[in-house]
Design a protein around this motif. Structure first.
Motif, mmCIF file in Angstrom:
data_model
loop_
_atom_site.group_PDB
_atom_site.id
_atom_site.type_symbol
_atom_site.label_atom_id
_atom_site.label_comp_id
_atom_site.label_asym_id
_atom_site.label_seq_id
_atom_site.Cartn_x
_atom_site.Cartn_y
_atom_site.Cartn_z
ATOM 1 N N THR A 77 0.827 -1.209 0.000
ATOM 2 C CA THR A 77 0.000 0.000 0.000
ATOM 3 C C THR A 77 0.858 1.254 0.000
ATOM 4 O OG1 THR A 77 -1.769 -1.145 1.195
ATOM 5 C CG2 THR A 77 -1.807 1.262 1.225
ATOM 6 N N LEU A 78 1.929 1.256 0.793
ATOM 7 C CA LEU A 78 2.820 2.418 0.843
ATOM 8 C C LEU A 78 3.480 2.656 -0.505
ATOM 9 C CD1 LEU A 78 4.590 1.929 4.309
ATOM 10 C CD2 LEU A 78 2.743 3.527 3.735
ATOM 11 N N LEU A 79 3.865 1.586 -1.179
ATOM 12 C CA LEU A 79 4.514 1.715 -2.487
ATOM 13 C C LEU A 79 3.559 2.252 -3.545
ATOM 14 C CD1 LEU A 79 6.709 -1.503 -2.500
ATOM 15 C CD2 LEU A 79 7.551 0.843 -2.762
ATOM 16 N N GLU A 80 2.278 1.969 -3.387
ATOM 17 C CA GLU A 80 1.293 2.519 -4.321
ATOM 18 C C GLU A 80 1.198 4.034 -4.160
ATOM 19 O OE1 GLU A 80 -2.299 0.452 -3.499
ATOM 20 O OE2 GLU A 80 -1.639 -1.445 -4.395
ATOM 21 N N ILE A 81 1.439 4.507 -2.936
ATOM 22 C CA ILE A 81 1.415 5.946 -2.671
ATOM 23 C C ILE A 81 2.716 6.592 -3.107
ATOM 24 C CG2 ILE A 81 1.245 7.711 -0.866
ATOM 25 C CD1 ILE A 81 -0.388 5.660 0.770
ATOM 26 N N ASP A 104 17.077 10.209 -5.703
ATOM 27 C CA ASP A 104 18.315 10.161 -6.492
ATOM 28 C C ASP A 104 19.393 11.087 -5.930
ATOM 29 O OD1 ASP A 104 17.196 8.344 -8.275
ATOM 30 O OD2 ASP A 104 16.389 9.930 -9.556
ATOM 31 N N ASP A 105 19.039 11.838 -4.887
ATOM 32 C CA ASP A 105 20.019 12.704 -4.227
ATOM 33 C C ASP A 105 19.604 12.848 -2.764
ATOM 34 O OD1 ASP A 105 18.028 14.826 -3.948
ATOM 35 O OD2 ASP A 105 18.371 15.238 -6.078
ATOM 36 N N ASN A 106 20.423 13.575 -1.990
ATOM 37 C CA ASN A 106 20.116 13.769 -0.575
ATOM 38 C C ASN A 106 19.453 15.114 -0.296
ATOM 39 O OD1 ASN A 106 21.073 11.255 0.157
ATOM 40 N ND2 ASN A 106 23.112 11.994 0.692
ATOM 41 N N ASP A 107 18.867 15.725 -1.345
ATOM 42 C CA ASP A 107 18.206 17.016 -1.199
ATOM 43 C C ASP A 107 16.686 16.930 -1.301
ATOM 44 O OD1 ASP A 107 20.655 18.401 -0.941
ATOM 45 O OD2 ASP A 107 20.895 18.459 -3.118
ATOM 46 N N TYR A 108 16.192 16.020 -2.115
ATOM 47 C CA TYR A 108 14.779 16.015 -2.459
ATOM 48 C C TYR A 108 13.870 15.955 -1.227
ATOM 49 C CZ TYR A 108 10.370 14.812 -4.727
ATOM 50 O OH TYR A 108 9.060 14.821 -5.141
ATOM 51 N N TYR A 109 14.162 15.042 -0.299
ATOM 52 C CA TYR A 109 13.280 14.863 0.854
ATOM 53 C C TYR A 109 13.664 15.712 2.069
ATOM 54 C CZ TYR A 109 10.685 11.128 -1.409
ATOM 55 O OH TYR A 109 9.867 10.419 -2.265
ATOM 56 N N LEU A 110 14.618 16.612 1.900
ATOM 57 C CA LEU A 110 14.957 17.518 2.997
ATOM 58 C C LEU A 110 13.766 18.390 3.379
ATOM 59 C CD1 LEU A 110 18.566 18.820 2.230
ATOM 60 C CD2 LEU A 110 17.829 17.513 4.235
ATOM 61 N N ASN A 111 13.038 18.836 2.374
ATOM 62 C CA ASN A 111 11.895 19.723 2.622
ATOM 63 C C ASN A 111 10.637 19.241 1.913
ATOM 64 O OD1 ASN A 111 13.269 21.908 4.209
ATOM 65 N ND2 ASN A 111 14.489 22.009 2.341
ATOM 66 N N ARG A 112 10.523 17.933 1.776
ATOM 67 C CA ARG A 112 9.302 17.333 1.226
ATOM 68 C C ARG A 112 8.897 16.158 2.105
ATOM 69 N NH1 ARG A 112 12.217 18.492 -3.536
ATOM 70 N NH2 ARG A 112 11.087 19.746 -5.069
ATOM 71 N N ASP A 113 7.595 16.007 2.325
ATOM 72 C CA ASP A 113 7.138 14.895 3.138
ATOM 73 C C ASP A 113 7.004 13.629 2.304
ATOM 74 O OD1 ASP A 113 4.741 15.047 1.698
ATOM 75 O OD2 ASP A 113 3.632 16.029 3.314
ATOM 76 N N PHE A 114 6.432 12.605 2.897
ATOM 77 C CA PHE A 114 6.288 11.317 2.226
ATOM 78 C C PHE A 114 5.539 11.427 0.907
ATOM 79 C CE2 PHE A 114 4.100 7.286 1.467
ATOM 80 C CZ PHE A 114 5.119 6.353 1.637
ATOM 81 N N TYR A 115 4.617 12.384 0.844
ATOM 82 C CA TYR A 115 3.798 12.564 -0.359
ATOM 83 C C TYR A 115 4.450 13.491 -1.376
ATOM 84 C CZ TYR A 115 0.039 10.318 2.280
ATOM 85 O OH TYR A 115 -0.716 9.428 3.006
ATOM 86 N N GLY A 116 5.648 13.965 -1.059
ATOM 87 C CA GLY A 116 6.341 14.871 -1.963
ATOM 88 C C GLY A 116 5.881 16.310 -1.854
#
Length: 233
Positions: A77-81, A104-116
């Motif tokens: 289910t998590l992977l579908e999200i 693909d880098d260590n920046d994307y999720y610094l300021n984005r939650d699980f949903y992007g």
């Protein structure tokens, strides 16, 4: 009287700005908790289903028809999200109980939650250089130190010797394997120490790295370290 009116307007502006900042801070904390509480429920429901049906794939002894490890049902289910999911981490007696993602880098999720979506708290994410299946010698996870107690804030509890000794096993599972990790070192470091080193030229270099980590620990544990050991930072 004009200067009094100007002063009143200035003070009112300061008050409204301060109120806005406080509201934003509280709202951000509520939003972070709400997002990850929902994900925990999804994960727990899948885990309960997995236990009920006995469909726990992914242990090291199981494989699919092609000879590859099978993914555990709990992550579907998590992977579908979010297809960036690579596992789940939980630390006893803390609020740390989160999905782990990898970009693909260590920046994307610094300021984005699980949903992007934009978020000061970001997400718990694996170093982009790490093997998502968790087969590297050194796996690195990142998370913000949030003053509201979310994300990796409560890792600070390990600065207490009692907490260190009483909570010495944490869980970090990949999509394919359940893994428990013994905590043998807690330390605060400057960036001049290569704590994020992943690649090692030899077994000797790796063992030397492990010993340096142990030496830096606030509290010492009698544990033997070898080139066969795998570590999680």
């Amino acid at each position: 009287m004009k200067w009094r009116r100007i002063l009143t307007i200035i003070l009112l502006g300061i008050f409204l700005f301060s109120a806005y900042k406080i509201f934003s801070y509280l709202y951000e904390g509520w939003k972070t908790r709400s997002v990850y509480d929902g994900l925990r429920k999804l994960y727990q429901n899948q885990l309960n289903y997995e236990e009920y049906t006995g469909e726990q794939a992914g242990t090291s002894s199981e494989a699919d028809s092609s000879g590859s490890e099978s993914m555990m049902e709990r992550y579907k289910t998590l992977l579908e999200i979010n297809p960036d999911v690579v596992g789940w981490i939980s630390v006893p007696n803390t609020a740390i109980d989160y999905p782990v993602v990898q970009a693909d880098d260590n920046d994307y999720y610094l300021n984005r939650d699980f949903y992007g979506k934009p978020s000061r708290a970001g997400a718990i994410f694996m170093d982009y250089r790490s093997d998502a299946r968790g087969r590297d010698r050194h796996i690195i996870l990142y998370g913000h130190h949030m003053r509201n107690g979310t994300m990796f804030k409560e890792l600070e509890k390990y600065k207490s010797e009692d907490f260190f000794s009483q909570n010495n096993v944490i869980v970090f599972n990949t999509l394919f394997n359940e893994m428990k990790w013994e905590v043998f070192s807690v330390y605060v470091t400057e960036t001049n120490f290569p704590y994020t080193q992943i690649y090692f030229a030899s077994d000797e270099e790796y063992v030397s790295f492990l010993k340096k980590i142990r030496e830096r620990s606030m509290y010492q544990k009698d544990i033997k370290l070898t080139q066969k050991d795998q570590i999680l930072t």
